[in-house]
Design a protein around this motif. Structure first.
Motif, mmCIF file in Angstrom:
data_model
loop_
_atom_site.group_PDB
_atom_site.id
_atom_site.type_symbol
_atom_site.label_atom_id
_atom_site.label_comp_id
_atom_site.label_asym_id
_atom_site.label_seq_id
_atom_site.Cartn_x
_atom_site.Cartn_y
_atom_site.Cartn_z
ATOM 1 N N GLY A 4 0.848 -1.285 -0.126
ATOM 2 C CA GLY A 4 0.166 0.212 0.004
ATOM 3 C C GLY A 4 0.821 1.363 -0.075
ATOM 4 N N ALA A 5 1.891 1.170 0.651
ATOM 5 C CA ALA A 5 2.684 2.527 0.989
ATOM 6 C C ALA A 5 3.340 3.002 -0.332
ATOM 7 C CB ALA A 5 3.814 2.520 1.978
ATOM 8 N N PRO A 6 3.910 1.787 -1.174
ATOM 9 C CA PRO A 6 4.455 2.317 -2.561
ATOM 10 C C PRO A 6 3.561 2.718 -3.544
ATOM 11 C CG PRO A 6 5.384 0.087 -1.695
ATOM 12 C CD PRO A 6 4.454 0.555 -0.694
ATOM 13 N N ALA A 7 2.361 1.754 -3.421
ATOM 14 C CA ALA A 7 1.204 2.336 -4.175
ATOM 15 C C ALA A 7 0.822 3.933 -4.043
ATOM 16 C CB ALA A 7 0.085 1.414 -3.877
ATOM 17 N N VAL A 8 0.644 4.315 -2.767
ATOM 18 C CA VAL A 8 0.322 5.671 -2.795
ATOM 19 C C VAL A 8 1.329 6.691 -3.089
ATOM 20 C CG1 VAL A 8 -0.139 7.395 -0.871
ATOM 21 C CG2 VAL A 8 -1.110 5.335 -0.855
#
Length: 142
Positions: free
Chosen positions: A38-42
């Protein structure tokens, strides 16, 4: 839409893997996977950047307030580095997503010798391709 392709793939993969972990009885593992994807996606999505305006609007605003124009695109690690090194000061520039604005892409090609090299910053009408974030921070109005 292409600005969202990689972030959506990361988020979808993370959700699928987390669901498998959760079905296997490991809610902690599922949470870790969600964070890891999720963090890299954001960070790689347009959400990590200030709201983009069109090239014409950025030029108009820059002429009125003297703030620089930053041309960027989602997924560009150099744009992400510039954005995070500027921190809250990033809001003191006008951001143009070249994937959403063909005129912005044309401006970057004109400044970078035909390439769409980003980030490209235009300050007082002078283009700077992939400038040092510390230098740009010093150029931003207070």
């Amino acid at each position: 839409m292409r600005a969202w392709t990689l972030p959506l793939m990361l988020a979808g993969s993370g959700l699928a893997l987390a669901a498998l972990r959760l079905a296997g009885g490991s809610p902690a593992g599922a949470a870790v996977i969600l964070l890891a994807f999720g963090a890299p996606a954001v960070l790689l999505s347009p959400l990590a950047f200030p709201a983009s305006v069109t090239d014409a609007e950025a030029r108009r605003r820059s002429a009125a307030d003297g703030r620089p124009i930053v041309y960027w695109r989602a997924g560009c690690r150099f744009c992400l580095r510039l954005r995070f090194r500027l921190g809250r000061a990033a809001r003191r520039a006008h951001w143009v997503d070249i994937w959403r604005d063909p005129e912005g892409a044309a401006s970057v090609r004109a400044a970078a010798g035909g390439d769409e090299t980003v980030p490209t910053v235009v300050l007082a009408g002078v283009p700077h391709v992939n400038p040092d974030p510390a230098w740009l921070r010093g150029q931003l109005p207070r």
